[in-house]
Design a protein around this motif. Structure first.
Motif, PDB file in Angstrom:
ATOM      1  N   THR A 122       0.836  -1.092   0.113  1.00 14.22           N
ATOM      2  CA  THR A 122      -0.073   0.030   0.051  1.00 14.22           C
ATOM      3  C   THR A 122       1.016   1.175   0.025  1.00 14.22           C
ATOM      4  N   HIS A 125       2.439   2.335  -3.463  1.00 11.07           N
ATOM      5  CA  HIS A 125       1.476   3.079  -4.124  1.00 11.07           C
ATOM      6  C   HIS A 125       1.226   4.619  -3.777  1.00 11.07           C
ATOM      7  N   TYR A 126       1.184   4.612  -2.529  1.00 15.15           N
ATOM      8  CA  TYR A 126       0.924   5.930  -2.024  1.00 15.15           C
ATOM      9  C   TYR A 126       2.126   7.081  -2.389  1.00 15.15           C
ATOM     10  N   ARG A 129       2.677   7.838  -6.110  1.00 14.91           N
ATOM     11  CA  ARG A 129       1.693   8.665  -6.465  1.00 14.91           C
ATOM     12  C   ARG A 129       2.209  10.130  -6.005  1.00 14.91           C
ATOM     13  N   PHE A 177       1.232  17.025   4.144  1.00 23.52           N
ATOM     14  CA  PHE A 177       0.051  16.256   4.657  1.00 23.52           C
ATOM     15  C   PHE A 177       0.146  14.746   4.466  1.00 23.52           C
ATOM     16  N   ARG A 178       0.692  14.283   3.317  1.00 27.39           N
ATOM     17  CA  ARG A 178       0.877  12.977   3.192  1.00 27.39           C
ATOM     18  C   ARG A 178       1.695  12.190   4.017  1.00 27.39           C
ATOM     19  N   GLU A 181       0.058  11.042   7.008  1.00 31.24           N
ATOM     20  CA  GLU A 181      -0.507   9.968   6.684  1.00 31.24           C
ATOM     21  C   GLU A 181       0.433   8.793   6.740  1.00 31.24           C
ATOM     22  N   ASP A 184       1.165   7.487  10.163  1.00 28.89           N
ATOM     23  CA  ASP A 184      -0.029   6.725  10.805  1.00 28.89           C
ATOM     24  C   ASP A 184       0.222   5.121  10.232  1.00 28.89           C
ATOM     25  N   ILE A 185       0.122   5.071   8.877  1.00 33.57           N
ATOM     26  CA  ILE A 185       0.234   3.709   8.586  1.00 33.57           C
ATOM     27  C   ILE A 185       1.519   3.067   8.640  1.00 33.57           C
ATOM     28  N   PHE A 186       2.558   3.550   8.351  1.00 33.18           N
ATOM     29  CA  PHE A 186       3.681   2.829   8.241  1.00 33.18           C
ATOM     30  C   PHE A 186       4.800   3.104   9.119  1.00 33.18           C
ATOM     31  N   PHE A 188       5.599   4.190  12.046  1.00 30.75           N
ATOM     32  CA  PHE A 188       5.315   3.486  13.545  1.00 30.75           C
ATOM     33  C   PHE A 188       4.460   2.377  13.802  1.00 30.75           C
TER      34      PHE A 188
END
Lengths: 383, 160, 180, 347
Positions: A122, A125-126, A129, A177-178, A181, A184-186, A188
């Motif tokens: 995931t 791809h983020y 992008r 901003f990313r 994100e 949050d996801i990756f 930690f």
């Protein structure tokens, strides 16, 4: 226990580029490894000597596919010092904007490789992008996404249209901003921490012995950044990020619980964190650059592209901080309209030399993670 | 080129260097040395309390009229002093190796530079024959980076 | 005994704490991707650009003005000087020209750009004084044969007697000055 | 196999048609296993596409609906490059044995179950073990280092996964009183799931699902078969039809485990009594089996997609971390759940 020799060939999904490694396995632990590169040797420096000075700029552009701006800039600085060409103010800040954008795009590519090596598709791809937004900026300003070929001796090829300035600010906010994100996801995430904390720490002795520079060295606490000394970055204030040796906390409520087991300084997670923080630094620098973009000519008009455009005899050595470390360029000119010698000293070479000592004792599954964390660019090492 | 550094260099390297010139536009000095003196000069520079040159930034080889010129860009992480050690070796013929002393014992990071220069310029450091891993087979031993090697762009073969 | 009991409870506490923390972190990562599943907000739309799709894919004029696509040479303005041939790092331009009907006219017989070797660096366009060589924004340059990749803008070879005719014309033009 | 008789009678055949078990097996595998494999493959690709800000398959059929068919045809038309070694023949035998042996014991609704013995819960558990054994043999039979590493890892991981999941089954058996599918289902109502009976059973549910993921190396914990580091581990030289069999084997294990989880913990095929009695009044037993089957499969798909969502959002753990997780975390929790259920049922 069974000892196996296993040679991972030049083409392998987990390698950052065509390099051949022979691993001496003791079960799953790697005892020793032998690295052999040279598959991407294109004879760049010999080609530079055959063509005109401006074609040499193009070849410098192809030194490292992800960081085209850095090698172009370091060659321009060297040649301008030999020929005594004065670069106008506006051209310098345009160059720095391109350099910082190149640094962010190279670090985003690093994050994509790192996420792929750990297996989190995931985030790949983020990150890619968001890297597209930066490549669009490159295409808007220079006409090409990767090999920009936009710098000329004495300045830049074209002027910055005002639409570009707003787009740069938008990209800065978007990346800011990313990154929240991504954290949050990756960054930690418990599994990512488990896979990277305390893996293959880079000791300071190995850094001094191999001459490693750049984010890999800063992650182990060696606070040294060649941007600090260079005249280009005088007017900008930024600090040198380093690994989690100093205050390390995770944002948000998970931060309270994330008293992560303190992996040792300089491990894979540190190298990841250092590059995240360098991206925030680059964004701050971009904001300062764009705010105080001076007006004026974008190129020293006395220089025009001509097939027999001679550079007076002389030599010079310039260095600058590329995304992977300190990139140096030694240019020798004997007065003709083609270069005498152009030699690049690239940061990946030192990491490649230190790889066998770093890889000793880690598990075979961590090999792709360690290789990705060193941000190796084989094109840069083989030239 | 601050003169204090130059006098210091002349004092500690008495007689070992040919001449001191400014490198390029003159930020820092470059010391022209004899091939045989390289190792001793390097050790002196490293142990000297005032200079402590402990890091090597770049080793580049250039083929000029005086032959293959090796220039070691060295600096000290302690006293921020920068120097360039220059030595010249005349190649006897186009295809045989040039002997040069290796400075791996003094600055360990020189190893990768020496391997590559050995292969491209045909310089044997401390007598080791360069093991070829950069060059394709047909060019090994021809030392492509020397001026004597003429490079022709391969004809674009259009396959039927 | 006391010492043993205390360390067991501490170890048990940190054992449970690490379980709770990692499961919360894993759940946190999952719920952080929830907005993407539910397409909340503009920034979480899919970004795939279906290339051969006639509707959504980018065409040549969507690209920014400076993008360096395939080359085009306006043969009228080209003087056949060969600057571009010389400066091209990839050596993929081939120019051959002959004197035309009168001295100012140049007949550029061959002007081939071999796109199998061209790297779109833009040096030839910068060096071209008459500005005849330009970058179009066309980027679809695929071909089945290697020869088809060679774009030729030349006017073609001149036949023998045509060259003779031009040669006489030039002499006639230059001769009367001497005669008069 | 009473549902087979129902269908036969509905179609007008006499009840004593020979080879009924074969027909039943073929029906189950053709109309339940394969379509769910296609559906899950498609939903997984679409779900991870949404998750990763991209479009997912959109070329094959309407919005990529025929993508699983395309994949299957692509794989089936290719044969493996080298001649089958003895190891691979043995592996294919074991794999097909694991796939079709436990087909008869899958709990697909009160009437659609072919075999319902006292120990019927342990038959699918056994097929998962044989799948792991087959994968290990495939890996070791390749005589290459990635194959060898992959084989050893699959063995270690499946051993680590069996202990907690077995104890998870014991907890439910203790709660429901027997290991028969119908008894397990009878102990649950439409909304009265054993998962929420008491906290220890919830713990048993977590342990059972975790143990299953470890045992079968399913998506979030597939360190043993990871593509990135040792290039696919066991599946390095498996191409073409064998790869199709290998992938189908892995999906089959995942599907079986999810069906077992739903039957054991999440209110197996129990539909509300009012609906059931209404159907009985209309004497439409076939409709009951159909509605029960769809409700069971619906819950299974939701569970599978939830697991795949966790897999997509998180990175992949290493094999030694997975086995430590299984022995160190799932094992003790399983024992706690077992003791808790025992006391709870005693009280």
């Amino acid at each position: 226990m069974s000892r196996k020799d296993w040679s991972i060939g030049p083409l392998h999904t987990s390698l950052p580029g065509p390099m051949h490694m022979v691993l001496k396995l003791h079960g799953e632990i790697i005892d020793a490894c032998q690295v052999e590169t040279g598959f991407l040797h294109r004879g760049l420096e010999k080609q530079c000597e055959l063509h005109s000075w401006h074609a040499a700029l193009f070849y410098a552009d192809h030194l490292d596919p992800e960081g085209a701006v850095f090698s172009e800039l370091v060659l321009c600085l060297a040649v301008e010092e030999i020929a005594g060409i004065m670069v106008p103010e506006r051209a310098q800040s345009i160059r720095l904007v391109l350099v910082e954008l190149g640094r962010i795009s190279s670090h985003l590519a690093f994050m994509a490789r790192m996420a792929r090596s750990v297996g989190s598709e995931t985030i790949v791809h983020y990150v890619l992008r968001d890297r597209e937004r930066i490549l669009d900026l490159f295409e808007l300003l220079t006409g090409a996404r990767v090999s920009l070929n936009f710098l000329r001796y004495g300045g830049v090829k074209g002027d910055v249209t005002d639409g570009f300035i707003e787009r740069v600010l938008d990209v800065c906010d978007l990346i800011r901003f990313r990154m929240k994100e991504y954290n949050d996801i990756f960054t930690f995430n418990a599994i990512f921490l488990k896979r990277t904390l305390g893996v293959a720490p880079l000791s300071v002795e190995l850094i001094e012995q191999a001459g490693i520079t750049g984010p890999n060295a800063r992650a182990s606490g060696v606070r040294e950044d060649s941007r600090k000394g260079s005249p280009l970055y005088q007017a900008l204030e930024f600090d040198i990020p380093s690994g989690k040796s100093e205050d390390f906390f995770a944002q948000g409520w998970r931060g309270l619980l994330a008293r992560t087991s303190k992996g040792c300084v300089g491990d894979v997670h540190d190298r990841f964190l250092v590059r995240l923080r360098e991206m925030t630094q680059s964004i701050e620098i971009l904001r300062q650059l764009v705010a105080q973009m001076p007006l004026g000519v974008y190129q020293n008009t006395s220089i025009h592209i001509d097939r027999n455009y001679p550079i007076p005899p002389g030599e010079s050595y310039q260095r600058m901080e590329s995304a992977r470390g300190r990139l140096g360029c030694h240019v020798v000119s004997d007065g003709q309209n083609f270069p005498g010698r152009i030699q690049f000293s690239t940061p990946t070479r030192a990491s490649l030399w230190a790889l066998p000592q770093l890889v000793r004792g880690i598990r075979i599954e961590d090999l792709p993670v360690v290789l990705a964390s060193l941000d190796l660019s084989i094109a840069e090492a083989d030239r | 080129m601050d003169t204090k550094l130059v006098t210091r260099l002349e004092k500690i390297l008495r007689g070992k260097i040919i001449r001191i010139t400014a490198f390029g536009k003159g930020e820092y000095p470059s010391l022209w040395l004899e091939g045989t003196q390289m190792l001793s000069v390097a050790e002196v520079l490293k142990e000297d309390p005032l200079l402590q040159i402990d890091r090597l930034e770049n080793l580049s080889a250039v083929e000029m009229q005086e032959g293959i010129v090796l220039s070691h860009f060295v600096y000290s992480s302690v006293t921020q002093v920068r120097l360039v050690l220059r030595t010249a070796f005349l190649p006897v013929s186009e295809t045989d190796l040039v002997q040069a002393p290796s400075l791996v014992r003094v600055w360990s990071m020189v190893q990768t530079f020496e391997d590559e220069i050995g292969e491209l310029f045909g310089v044997a450091f401390d007598g080791q024959v360069p093991q070829f891993n950069l060059l394709p087979e047909q060019v090994r031993g021809l030392f492509p980076m020397r001026k004597s090697f003429v490079f022709q762009m391969p004809e674009a073969q259009f396959y039927e | 005994m006391m010492y043993f009991r205390r360390s067991v409870f501490i170890a048990l506490f940190w054992y449970l704490h690490s379980i709770v923390k990692s499961s919360l972190s894993i759940a946190g990562s999952c719920f952080a991707t929830l907005p993407y599943l539910l397409r909340i907000g503009e920034s979480r739309k899919e970004v795939t650009d279906g290339y051969p799709d006639p509707i959504s894919s980018k065409t040549a004029d969507d690209l920014p003005p400076r993008s360096r696509g395939l080359l085009f040479n306006d043969i009228e303005r080209c003087t056949g000087c060969g600057d571009c041939e010389h400066v091209c790092p990839a050596g993929c331009i081939e120019v051959a020209s002959e004197p035309g009907a009168h001295d100012s006219r140049i007949w550029v017989s061959v002007f081939d750009v071999d796109f199998s070797r061209c790297v779109f660096c833009g040096l030839c366009v910068d060096i071209c004084q008459p500005m005849s060589l330009v970058h179009t924004r066309q980027y679809e340059g695929a071909a089945y044969q290697l020869e088809d990749l060679v774009a030729s803008f030349g006017r073609g070879q001149v036949t023998e007697e045509q060259r003779e005719k031009w040669h006489l014309a030039r002499q006639r033009l230059s001769a009367p000055q001497e005669g008069a | 196999m009473n549902w087979v008789f129902l269908w036969l009678r509905a179609l007008g055949f006499s009840a004593t048609v020979p080879g009924i078990p074969l027909i039943a097996l073929a029906c189950i595998s053709l109309f339940v296993i394969l379509p769910s494999c296609a559906l899950i493959a498609y939903l997984d690709r679409k779900l991870s596409a949404d998750l990763q800000a991209r479009v997912g398959p959109c070329r094959t059929g309407y919005r990529g609906m025929l993508q699983p068919v395309a994949d299957c045809v692509k794989l089936l038309q290719k044969n493996s490059m080298h001649s089958q070694t003895l190891g691979e023949l043995l592996w294919m035998l074991l794999h097909t044995m694991a796939l079709y042996a436990s087909l008869a014991a899958i709990p697909l609704g009160s009437l659609a179950m072919m075999v319902d013995t006292q120990m019927s819960v342990f038959i699918p558990f056994w097929s998962a073990l044989v799948l792991a054994l087959g994968t290990m043999l495939l890996g070791l039979g390749q005589y290459t280092t990635p194959g060898w590493l992959g084989g050893i890892r699959t063995a270690a991981q499946s051993l680590a996964g069996t202990f907690p999941s077995l104890i998870g089954i014991l907890c439910v058996g203790m709660h429901a009183g027997s290991f028969r599918w119908s008894a397990l289902a009878a102990s649950q109502g439409f909304l009265h799931w054993t998962m929420f009976a008491h906290p220890f059973l919830l713990l048993a549910f977590v342990v059972f699902v975790g143990g299953g993921l470890v045992l079968l190396a399913i998506a979030p914990l597939d360190g043993g078969l990871a593509m990135s580091d040792i290039h696919g581990g066991v599946a390095v030289h498996v191409t073409g039809r064998q790869l199709a069999l290998f992938q189908f084997g892995r999906f089959y294990g995942f599907f079986i485990w999810s069906v077992m989880t739903v039957v054991l913990f999440m209110g197996a095929w129990r539909i509300p009594e009012s609906l059931r009695s209404w159907f009985l009044a209309l004497d439409a037993e076939v409709c009951i089996s159909v509605v029960e089957l769809t409700w069971l499969l619906l819950k299974t798909y939701v569970l599978m997609l939830f697991i795949l969502w966790i897999a997509r959002a998180n990175p992949r753990a290493r094999v030694d971390q997975i086995t430590d997780f299984s022995w160190g975390v799932l094992g003790p929790l399983a024992l706690v759940a077992l003791v808790g259920t025992a006391f709870w049922t005693m009280v």
